[in-house]
Write a protein that holds these residues in place. Structure first.
Motif, PDB file in Angstrom:
ATOM      1  N   SER A 296       0.846  -1.196   0.000  1.00  0.00           N
ATOM      2  CA  SER A 296       0.000   0.000   0.000  1.00  0.00           C
ATOM      3  C   SER A 296       0.879   1.242   0.000  1.00  0.00           C
ATOM      4  N   GLY A 297       0.258   2.403  -0.186  1.00  0.00           N
ATOM      5  CA  GLY A 297       0.983   3.668  -0.186  1.00  0.00           C
ATOM      6  C   GLY A 297       0.061   4.798  -0.598  1.00  0.00           C
ATOM      7  N   ASP A 298       0.610   6.017  -0.731  1.00  0.00           N
ATOM      8  CA  ASP A 298      -0.181   7.201  -1.080  1.00  0.00           C
ATOM      9  C   ASP A 298      -0.438   7.263  -2.579  1.00  0.00           C
ATOM     10  N   ILE A 299      -1.693   7.465  -2.941  1.00  0.00           N
ATOM     11  CA  ILE A 299      -2.084   7.684  -4.331  1.00  0.00           C
ATOM     12  C   ILE A 299      -2.833   9.016  -4.388  1.00  0.00           C
ATOM     13  N   LEU A 300      -2.378   9.923  -5.254  1.00  0.00           N
ATOM     14  CA  LEU A 300      -2.893  11.292  -5.315  1.00  0.00           C
ATOM     15  C   LEU A 300      -3.711  11.509  -6.581  1.00  0.00           C
ATOM     16  N   ASP A 301      -4.685  12.421  -6.517  1.00  0.00           N
ATOM     17  CA  ASP A 301      -5.337  12.808  -7.766  1.00  0.00           C
ATOM     18  C   ASP A 301      -4.439  13.812  -8.484  1.00  0.00           C
ATOM     19  N   ALA A 302      -4.825  14.213  -9.676  1.00  0.00           N
ATOM     20  CA  ALA A 302      -3.937  15.026 -10.515  1.00  0.00           C
ATOM     21  C   ALA A 302      -3.594  16.365  -9.858  1.00  0.00           C
ATOM     22  N   ARG A 303      -4.595  17.063  -9.310  1.00  0.00           N
ATOM     23  CA  ARG A 303      -4.311  18.364  -8.699  1.00  0.00           C
ATOM     24  C   ARG A 303      -3.415  18.237  -7.470  1.00  0.00           C
ATOM     25  N   GLU A 304      -3.679  17.212  -6.659  1.00  0.00           N
ATOM     26  CA  GLU A 304      -2.841  16.988  -5.472  1.00  0.00           C
ATOM     27  C   GLU A 304      -1.407  16.670  -5.879  1.00  0.00           C
ATOM     28  N   ALA A 305      -1.252  15.827  -6.886  1.00  0.00           N
ATOM     29  CA  ALA A 305       0.085  15.429  -7.321  1.00  0.00           C
ATOM     30  C   ALA A 305       0.872  16.631  -7.840  1.00  0.00           C
ATOM     31  N   VAL A 306       0.223  17.474  -8.645  1.00  0.00           N
ATOM     32  CA  VAL A 306       0.911  18.640  -9.205  1.00  0.00           C
ATOM     33  C   VAL A 306       1.262  19.627  -8.102  1.00  0.00           C
ATOM     34  N   ALA A 307       0.331  19.893  -7.202  1.00  0.00           N
ATOM     35  CA  ALA A 307       0.614  20.836  -6.119  1.00  0.00           C
ATOM     36  C   ALA A 307       1.777  20.346  -5.257  1.00  0.00           C
ATOM     37  N   ARG A 308       1.777  19.064  -4.933  1.00  0.00           N
ATOM     38  CA  ARG A 308       2.856  18.531  -4.113  1.00  0.00           C
ATOM     39  C   ARG A 308       4.181  18.562  -4.881  1.00  0.00           C
ATOM     40  N   ALA A 309       4.138  18.254  -6.173  1.00  0.00           N
ATOM     41  CA  ALA A 309       5.357  18.265  -6.983  1.00  0.00           C
ATOM     42  C   ALA A 309       5.960  19.661  -7.065  1.00  0.00           C
ATOM     43  N   ILE A 310       5.118  20.668  -7.266  1.00  0.00           N
ATOM     44  CA  ILE A 310       5.618  22.050  -7.329  1.00  0.00           C
ATOM     45  C   ILE A 310       6.250  22.429  -5.998  1.00  0.00           C
ATOM     46  N   GLY A 311       5.609  22.061  -4.898  1.00  0.00           N
ATOM     47  CA  GLY A 311       6.163  22.371  -3.581  1.00  0.00           C
ATOM     48  C   GLY A 311       7.505  21.714  -3.342  1.00  0.00           C
ATOM     49  N   ILE A 312       7.628  20.444  -3.718  1.00  0.00           N
ATOM     50  CA  ILE A 312       8.903  19.732  -3.529  1.00  0.00           C
ATOM     51  C   ILE A 312       9.979  20.323  -4.424  1.00  0.00           C
ATOM     52  N   ALA A 313       9.627  20.590  -5.691  1.00  0.00           N
ATOM     53  CA  ALA A 313      10.613  21.144  -6.619  1.00  0.00           C
ATOM     54  C   ALA A 313      11.085  22.520  -6.167  1.00  0.00           C
ATOM     55  N   THR A 314      10.192  23.302  -5.574  1.00  0.00           N
ATOM     56  CA  THR A 314      10.565  24.631  -5.089  1.00  0.00           C
ATOM     57  C   THR A 314      11.483  24.556  -3.879  1.00  0.00           C
ATOM     58  N   SER A 315      11.202  23.622  -2.973  1.00  0.00           N
ATOM     59  CA  SER A 315      11.976  23.542  -1.728  1.00  0.00           C
ATOM     60  C   SER A 315      13.235  22.689  -1.856  1.00  0.00           C
ATOM     61  N   LYS A 316      13.155  21.611  -2.602  1.00  0.00           N
ATOM     62  CA  LYS A 316      14.272  20.654  -2.681  1.00  0.00           C
ATOM     63  C   LYS A 316      14.940  20.617  -4.043  1.00  0.00           C
ATOM     64  N   GLY A 317      14.276  21.142  -5.048  1.00  0.00           N
ATOM     65  CA  GLY A 317      14.781  21.003  -6.406  1.00  0.00           C
ATOM     66  C   GLY A 317      14.162  19.786  -7.067  1.00  0.00           C
ATOM     67  N   GLY A 318      14.432  19.657  -8.341  1.00  0.00           N
ATOM     68  CA  GLY A 318      13.848  18.553  -9.106  1.00  0.00           C
ATOM     69  C   GLY A 318      14.918  17.599  -9.593  1.00  0.00           C
ATOM     70  N   PRO A 319      14.516  16.713 -10.453  1.00  0.00           N
ATOM     71  CA  PRO A 319      13.138  16.550 -10.907  1.00  0.00           C
ATOM     72  C   PRO A 319      12.281  15.736  -9.937  1.00  0.00           C
ATOM     73  N   VAL A 320      11.032  16.172  -9.798  1.00  0.00           N
ATOM     74  CA  VAL A 320      10.019  15.374  -9.120  1.00  0.00           C
ATOM     75  C   VAL A 320       9.299  14.580 -10.206  1.00  0.00           C
ATOM     76  N   VAL A 321       9.223  13.277 -10.029  1.00  0.00           N
ATOM     77  CA  VAL A 321       8.583  12.426 -11.030  1.00  0.00           C
ATOM     78  C   VAL A 321       7.165  12.103 -10.571  1.00  0.00           C
ATOM     79  N   ILE A 322       6.196  12.358 -11.447  1.00  0.00           N
ATOM     80  CA  ILE A 322       4.799  11.992 -11.199  1.00  0.00           C
ATOM     81  C   ILE A 322       4.461  10.829 -12.124  1.00  0.00           C
ATOM     82  N   ALA A 323       4.061   9.702 -11.540  1.00  0.00           N
ATOM     83  CA  ALA A 323       3.652   8.548 -12.337  1.00  0.00           C
ATOM     84  C   ALA A 323       2.172   8.671 -12.685  1.00  0.00           C
ATOM     85  N   ASP A 324       1.879   8.917 -13.955  1.00  0.00           N
ATOM     86  CA  ASP A 324       0.496   8.940 -14.446  1.00  0.00           C
ATOM     87  C   ASP A 324       0.082   7.481 -14.642  1.00  0.00           C
TER      88      ASP A 324
END
Length: 511
Positions: A296-324
């Motif tokens: 099991s694990g966290d599964i996000l909808d599209a808006r949640e995934a993008v918002a979290r990815a932008i936050g991580i990329a801003t604070s930690k740098g990228g690339p953040v990978v989103i699995a569609d």
């Protein structure tokens, strides 16, 4: 003293991973044409098409690993075995294989094997093929090959880690050998292990005793990665048991999108005695059952995934990978849904890339317009997936490519990929890689071929479920799993089952 005769091994393969919930049937043309896999190979072309390239390493395809192992084999004064190539083909995951395609291909495969009059037979199968008229297509392949070679000729087959294994498959093969990794970096190695079993049988070792046990729950594909718990520990146990208790142990986690009776994980073992095989299989089953809640694990909808990815990329740098992950063409997805793309645009993502999106008309339009052109496109969304629509927007044609790509990664090692006309389209600061044939974005070369350096991106959205991790995980600052609309539902409990036995739980129980 006359020289010893060379032993004859007939080789062939027929691979498909069938998503019975997908609407698009898989026909003859899908097996005949090259895309991710080589096109259909028959006779001598099978050997030349799968023989190791100048690198000296076979392509990461099971039958290529088998051929390579056989060509290097020597046993004392005995000559290397003679390989008799029959037929090999594979098609990308999609709906049921048509009656016509299945019978045409299997008819040619069995006829070639019958004509070979071989001392042993090796088959490169997937294990999760479903035909329009056969829910256990791999079992039918093995049964028909067994019928033409008789009960005494050794028959060994390699299987995908996602095989849905049946008793019919077990009964008709001397030995079934499954991959041990997901991402599948050991496909060629599995073919080599299958050759080792063929050689043992030809050297006089009797057919081993077998034990097969079914796991009582389905494992979502997104949690099957063998580089992480719990699968990582289970496969370590499998190898330990193989060294201590049995000659061979396999654990196939199953393909959880096949509405057939045999769908689901299974464990099996081979040993010198029925007791040793049964004990090893039982020990493996107990461990898999104990690990149930950990899948099991966290599964996000599209808006949640993008918002979290932008936050991580801003604070930690990228690339953040989103699995569609639900639009994965490697699991029967159409690879043309646009919900995640729309979320990236709506959130104003910067330095993002999404791929590989299949839209042949859009790719052709980009090529006709040329580099630098501005196009209004109704992009993707043409498969009628519930909750998804085309994305209407203006795009700049940034780069174009004919779509022939040499893979460099560990899963696609040695592959020549055929994507068809391809284009990099730019909207705001988001790049969309549009191709004409469905291929998972699981190899760094599938960005670099069109001028995109993966490490320089803030966000990379991949239409893949797990395979991308082999090449992308080492450079990713984070990996997020997204459940945007797609044909491959991550939660098996949401699928409209009609044939899965009631005793099989549709998802792992949580702790």
């Amino acid at each position: 003293m006359p020289p010893l005769p060379s032993q004859r091994i007939a080789i062939g393969g027929f691979q498909h991973e069938t998503n019975t919930f997908a609407d698009t049937p898989t026909g003859w043309e899908d097996f005949a044409a090259a895309d991710t896999w080589p096109g259909l190979l028959e006779g001598a072309a099978l050997l030349t098409g799968m023989t190791a390239a100048s690198s000296g390493k076979p392509s990461n395809i099971p039958i290529a690993g088998f051929i390579d192992a056989a060509l290097q084999a020597t046993t004392g004064d005995a000559p290397a075995p003679r390989l008799i190539p029959a037929l090999w083909c594979a098609a990308g995951p999609s709906g049921r294989v048509t009656h016509d395609a299945f019978e045409r291909i299997l008819g040619r495969l069995t006829a070639s094997i019958a004509e070979a009059r071989a001392d042993a037979v090796y088959l490169d199968l997937h294990g999760a093929m479903v035909a329009q008229h056969s829910d256990d297509a791999d079992g039918e392949i093995l049964a028909r090959v067994r019928a033409v070679i008789g009960p005494d000729i050794p028959l060994v087959a390699s299987l995908d880690l996602h095989a849905n294994v049946s008793e019919k498959m077990m009964d008709n093969a001397d030995v079934l050998i499954a991959y041990r990794t997901y991402p599948h970096v050991d496909m060629a190695a599995t073919g080599a292990r299958a050759f080792d079993w063929i050689r043992r049988r030809l050297d006089g070792q009797p057919r081993p005793h077998a034990a097969w046990l079914r796991v009582p729950y389905l494992i979502p594909l997104c949690w099957q990665c063998t580089d992480a718990a719990p699968a990582q520990g289970l496969y370590a146990l499998q190898q330990a048991l193989e060294g201590q208790a049995a000659d061979s142990v396999s654990f196939a986690m199953g393909f959880p999108a096949a509405d057939v009776d045999k769908c689901g994980p299974a464990v099996w073992a081979y040993g010198a005695s029925a007791q040793s095989a049964q004990a090893a299989a039982q020990r493996m089953l107990e461990a898999v059952n104990a690990a149930e809640s950990a899948f099991s694990g966290d599964i996000l909808d599209a808006r949640e995934a993008v918002a979290r990815a932008i936050g991580i990329a801003t604070s930690k740098g990228g690339p953040v990978v989103i699995a569609d992950a639900q639009d994965n063409p490697g699991a029967g997805g159409s690879a043309d849904t646009t919900t995640l793309l729309k979320a990236l645009v709506a959130a104003g993502a910067r330095g993002a890339v999404l791929g590989l999106l299949v839209d042949p008309p859009a790719a052709r339009a980009a090529h006709a317009a040329g580099t630098g052109a501005c196009l209004h496109l109704s992009l993707g969304g043409k498969s009628g997936i519930a909750g998804d629509t085309p994305f209407e927007a203006e795009f700049v044609v940034e780069r174009l490519h004919p779509g022939d790509v040499v893979a460099t990664g560990s899963v696609f090692s040695g592959y020549q990929l055929t994507l068809g006309p391809s284009a990099c389209l730019l909207i705001d600061d988001i790049r969309v890689l549009v191709i004409s044939k469905p291929v998972q974005l699981l190899d760094l070369a599938l960005l670099r071929f069109i001028g995109i350096e993966p490490a320089a991106q803030s966000i990379i959205a991949v239409k893949s479920t797990v395979h991308f991790r082999a090449d992308f995980a080492p450079l990713a600052s984070a990996i997020l799993v997204c459940a945007a609309p797609g044909a491959f539902l991550l939660d098996p409990a949401r699928l409209p089952w009609s044939k899965l036995p009631a005793a099989i739980r549709k998802a792992p129980r949580r702790a």
